[in-house]
Design a protein around this motif. Structure first.
Motif, mmCIF file in Angstrom:
data_model
loop_
_atom_site.group_PDB
_atom_site.id
_atom_site.type_symbol
_atom_site.label_atom_id
_atom_site.label_comp_id
_atom_site.label_asym_id
_atom_site.label_seq_id
_atom_site.Cartn_x
_atom_site.Cartn_y
_atom_site.Cartn_z
ATOM 1 N N ALA A 27 -3.533 4.138 -0.448
ATOM 2 C CA ALA A 27 -3.749 3.822 -1.863
ATOM 3 C C ALA A 27 -3.099 2.499 -2.202
ATOM 4 O O ALA A 27 -2.221 2.021 -1.488
ATOM 5 C CB ALA A 27 -3.156 4.931 -2.736
ATOM 6 N N GLU A 28 -3.551 1.923 -3.313
ATOM 7 C CA GLU A 28 -2.888 0.745 -3.859
ATOM 8 C C GLU A 28 -2.761 0.930 -5.359
ATOM 9 O O GLU A 28 -3.566 1.616 -5.989
ATOM 10 C CB GLU A 28 -3.623 -0.546 -3.511
ATOM 11 C CG GLU A 28 -4.989 -0.682 -4.093
ATOM 12 C CD GLU A 28 -5.694 -1.954 -3.622
ATOM 13 O OE1 GLU A 28 -5.067 -2.779 -2.919
ATOM 14 O OE2 GLU A 28 -6.860 -2.112 -3.951
ATOM 15 N N GLU A 29 -1.729 0.296 -5.920
ATOM 16 C CA GLU A 29 -1.474 0.434 -7.342
ATOM 17 C C GLU A 29 -2.539 -0.305 -8.128
ATOM 18 O O GLU A 29 -2.963 -1.401 -7.752
ATOM 19 C CB GLU A 29 -0.086 -0.105 -7.691
ATOM 20 C CG GLU A 29 0.308 0.203 -9.113
ATOM 21 C CD GLU A 29 1.778 -0.080 -9.398
ATOM 22 O OE1 GLU A 29 2.193 0.160 -10.527
ATOM 23 O OE2 GLU A 29 2.503 -0.529 -8.488
ATOM 24 N N LYS B 116 0.841 -1.194 0.000
ATOM 25 C CA LYS B 116 0.000 0.000 0.000
ATOM 26 C C LYS B 116 0.879 1.247 0.000
ATOM 27 O O LYS B 116 2.064 1.194 0.287
ATOM 28 C CB LYS B 116 -0.920 0.013 1.218
ATOM 29 C CG LYS B 116 -1.779 -1.216 1.360
ATOM 30 C CD LYS B 116 -2.662 -1.451 0.168
ATOM 31 C CE LYS B 116 -3.556 -2.648 0.414
ATOM 32 N NZ LYS B 116 -3.729 -3.490 -0.725
ATOM 33 N N TYR B 117 0.265 2.380 -0.308
ATOM 34 C CA TYR B 117 0.966 3.651 -0.410
ATOM 35 C C TYR B 117 0.264 4.685 0.458
ATOM 36 O O TYR B 117 -0.962 4.744 0.499
ATOM 37 C CB TYR B 117 1.001 4.120 -1.865
ATOM 38 C CG TYR B 117 1.830 3.204 -2.732
ATOM 39 C CD1 TYR B 117 3.136 3.531 -3.071
ATOM 40 C CD2 TYR B 117 1.325 1.997 -3.171
ATOM 41 C CE1 TYR B 117 3.904 2.674 -3.843
ATOM 42 C CE2 TYR B 117 2.085 1.132 -3.938
ATOM 43 C CZ TYR B 117 3.373 1.476 -4.268
ATOM 44 O OH TYR B 117 4.138 0.627 -5.020
ATOM 45 N N TYR C 110 -2.698 4.669 -9.288
ATOM 46 C CA TYR C 110 -3.140 4.159 -7.992
ATOM 47 C C TYR C 110 -4.578 4.584 -7.755
ATOM 48 O O TYR C 110 -5.065 5.528 -8.370
ATOM 49 C CB TYR C 110 -2.259 4.747 -6.872
ATOM 50 C CG TYR C 110 -0.791 4.516 -7.100
ATOM 51 C CD1 TYR C 110 -0.136 3.451 -6.514
ATOM 52 C CD2 TYR C 110 -0.053 5.358 -7.933
ATOM 53 C CE1 TYR C 110 1.216 3.211 -6.738
ATOM 54 C CE2 TYR C 110 1.291 5.127 -8.172
ATOM 55 C CZ TYR C 110 1.913 4.060 -7.572
ATOM 56 O OH TYR C 110 3.256 3.825 -7.802
ATOM 57 N N HIS C 111 -5.245 3.905 -6.833
ATOM 58 C CA HIS C 111 -6.566 4.356 -6.397
ATOM 59 C C HIS C 111 -6.606 4.315 -4.873
ATOM 60 O O HIS C 111 -5.899 3.540 -4.226
ATOM 61 C CB HIS C 111 -7.694 3.533 -7.030
ATOM 62 C CG HIS C 111 -7.786 2.128 -6.523
ATOM 63 N ND1 HIS C 111 -8.750 1.735 -5.641
ATOM 64 C CD2 HIS C 111 -7.029 1.032 -6.764
ATOM 65 C CE1 HIS C 111 -8.588 0.439 -5.361
ATOM 66 N NE2 HIS C 111 -7.546 0.005 -6.035
ATOM 67 N N ARG D 159 2.964 5.606 -12.863
ATOM 68 C CA ARG D 159 2.108 4.509 -12.411
ATOM 69 C C ARG D 159 0.806 5.090 -11.878
ATOM 70 O O ARG D 159 0.755 6.251 -11.490
ATOM 71 C CB ARG D 159 2.809 3.703 -11.331
ATOM 72 C CG ARG D 159 4.117 3.121 -11.837
ATOM 73 C CD ARG D 159 4.651 2.194 -10.842
ATOM 74 N NE ARG D 159 4.685 0.878 -11.475
ATOM 75 C CZ ARG D 159 5.603 -0.009 -11.239
ATOM 76 N NH1 ARG D 159 6.530 0.220 -10.370
ATOM 77 N NH2 ARG D 159 5.586 -1.165 -11.854
ATOM 78 N N GLU E 228 -8.383 8.258 -9.732
ATOM 79 C CA GLU E 228 -7.028 7.718 -9.845
ATOM 80 C C GLU E 228 -6.008 8.771 -9.438
ATOM 81 O O GLU E 228 -6.269 9.959 -9.546
ATOM 82 C CB GLU E 228 -6.705 7.310 -11.280
ATOM 83 C CG GLU E 228 -7.444 6.121 -11.789
ATOM 84 C CD GLU E 228 -7.061 5.758 -13.220
ATOM 85 O OE1 GLU E 228 -7.424 4.661 -13.631
ATOM 86 O OE2 GLU E 228 -6.416 6.555 -13.912
ATOM 87 N N TYR F 100 -0.642 8.535 1.340
ATOM 88 C CA TYR F 100 -0.841 9.848 0.722
ATOM 89 C C TYR F 100 -1.158 10.834 1.834
ATOM 90 O O TYR F 100 -2.052 10.581 2.654
ATOM 91 C CB TYR F 100 -2.003 9.777 -0.264
ATOM 92 C CG TYR F 100 -2.510 11.119 -0.742
ATOM 93 C CD1 TYR F 100 -2.001 11.704 -1.891
ATOM 94 C CD2 TYR F 100 -3.523 11.778 -0.066
ATOM 95 C CE1 TYR F 100 -2.480 12.919 -2.348
ATOM 96 C CE2 TYR F 100 -4.003 12.998 -0.507
ATOM 97 C CZ TYR F 100 -3.481 13.561 -1.651
ATOM 98 O OH TYR F 100 -3.965 14.767 -2.099
#
Length: 108
Positions: A99-101, A54-55, A78-79, A76, A70, A57
């Motif tokens: 977020a995830e890719e 996961k990312y 992500y949502h 790349r 998005e 933000y």
């Protein structure tokens, strides 16, 4: 931390990301980075526990990621899977999201 301090931090240290809503992209400065992993499946951070892959933000208060379809960063896409407003007193200091890719093969 007040809103002006957060804006200065974003301007100086944030990455440029593009947020897409209704097919239109808007460039903003935000902190966006992968969430590392310490133990299998989860990572404890100062902002909570996030699963692997996961990312994180952290973005400006005035842009609600809830309606963002998005996010694009470094070529790349992500949502957002979880979003929160982080208050400071009576105002929102910044926006937090996980977020995830997007997987191009599955369309996820």
């Amino acid at each position: 931390m007040d809103g002006s301090t957060w804006e200065r931090l974003l301007e100086r240290f944030g990455q440029r990301v593009t947020l897409y809503q209704a097919g239109r992209g808007s460039d903003v400065k935000a902190f966006f980075q992968p969430v590392g992993e310490r133990s299998a499946g989860e990572e404890a951070t100062a902002l909570g526990v996030a699963p692997e892959g996961k990312y994180l933000y952290l973005g400006p208060a005035e842009i609600d990621p809830e309606g963002v379809e998005e996010l694009s960063w470094n070529g790349r896409f992500y949502h957002f899977i979880r979003v929160r407003a982080v208050p400071a007193g009576e105002k929102i200091a910044y926006r937090w999201a996980l977020a995830e890719e997007l997987d191009e093969r599955s369309g996820a």
